[in-house]
Every structure is written in structure tokens, then in C-alpha cells.
Design a protein around this motif. Sequence first.
Motif, PDB file in Angstrom:
ATOM      1  N   GLU A  32       5.804  13.912   6.793  1.00 49.41           N
ATOM      2  CA  GLU A  32       5.160  13.486   8.044  1.00 49.41           C
ATOM      3  C   GLU A  32       5.361  14.533   9.142  1.00 49.41           C
ATOM      4  N   GLU A  93      -5.102  14.468   9.450  1.00 49.74           N
ATOM      5  CA  GLU A  93      -5.195  13.064   9.870  1.00 49.74           C
ATOM      6  C   GLU A  93      -5.348  12.141   8.661  1.00 49.74           C
ATOM      7  N   ARG A  94      -6.161  12.541   7.691  1.00 56.57           N
ATOM      8  CA  ARG A  94      -6.350  11.739   6.478  1.00 56.57           C
ATOM      9  C   ARG A  94      -5.051  11.650   5.687  1.00 56.57           C
ATOM     10  N   ALA A  97      -2.554   9.365   7.411  1.00 57.59           N
ATOM     11  CA  ALA A  97      -2.927   7.963   7.206  1.00 57.59           C
ATOM     12  C   ALA A  97      -2.532   7.490   5.803  1.00 57.59           C
ATOM     13  N   GLU A  98      -2.779   8.330   4.809  1.00 63.64           N
ATOM     14  CA  GLU A  98      -2.397   7.983   3.434  1.00 63.64           C
ATOM     15  C   GLU A  98      -0.884   7.880   3.299  1.00 63.64           C
ATOM     16  N   LEU A 100       1.370   7.276   5.575  1.00 65.52           N
ATOM     17  CA  LEU A 100       1.949   6.166   6.343  1.00 65.52           C
ATOM     18  C   LEU A 100       1.330   4.820   5.997  1.00 65.52           C
ATOM     19  N   GLY A 101       0.399   4.820   5.033  1.00 63.41           N
ATOM     20  CA  GLY A 101      -0.203   3.568   4.591  1.00 63.41           C
ATOM     21  C   GLY A 101      -1.222   2.989   5.543  1.00 63.41           C
ATOM     22  N   ASN A 102      -1.856   3.855   6.359  1.00 57.54           N
ATOM     23  CA  ASN A 102      -2.864   3.406   7.332  1.00 57.54           C
ATOM     24  C   ASN A 102      -4.264   3.780   6.907  1.00 57.54           C
ATOM     25  N   SER A 103      -4.512   3.884   5.611  1.00 51.16           N
ATOM     26  CA  SER A 103      -5.814   4.374   5.153  1.00 51.16           C
ATOM     27  C   SER A 103      -6.878   3.320   5.155  1.00 51.16           C
TER      28      SER A 103
END
Length: 103
Positions: A32, A93-94, A97-98, A100-103
Motif C-alpha cells: 500500500e 488507483e485500481r 482498490a484491489e 484494500l478490498g474496495n474494488s
Amino acid sequence: MESLTLSDRVLSIIDELEPGDTLEAKVTRLAESELRRRLARYQLTDRQFRAKYGTSLEEFEAGEVVARMNYSFEVESDHQDWDLAVDGIRSAERQLAELLGNS
């Protein structure tokens, strides 16, 4: 996903950088941090070119600025660097998100 083995030397360095918690949590935080560092670098590059040309990359391309500037080396080089930075922003950014599990 295949199993990964890390040497004691690498594990020791990871533990110094990210003490406590599980190995996966430590590596996740390191990944991260690296993604955020890259994102900041790409965003800085984008801001610098926006300021230099007074427009976004999309408007720069639509306005055919490279052609209007007679394909000068500086403008073509800026265009390539800017395009890489904008693509890097999207990728970082993608990936964040992946991760941190925000996809």
C-alpha cells in the motif's frame, strides 16, 4: 497462487519496517505504501503538465497540440511522459482498490 518462501534476511527486514502483526498484513501495508508513493509521483507529473500546458491530457490530445507545435521533441516527450503518468494514476488507483478490498 503459488506458495512463497522468504529468506530469514528478508523476513527480518520486513519485521523492522512493519513490526508486529502477520506477515500478510505487513506485506499488505508495504505494498500500500509503495502504491501510494507511485500514485503521488504520477499525480505530481500530471499537475506539472496541466500547469505547463493549461489543460488536461484529454484536451491536450483532442487539441492536437503535438501537431500544432510542429512535433517538437519537447512536446512529444512531454506527451509520452504525461500519458504514462495518467495511465499510472489509473493503474495505481485500481491496484490500491484491489489491495484494500474496495474494488
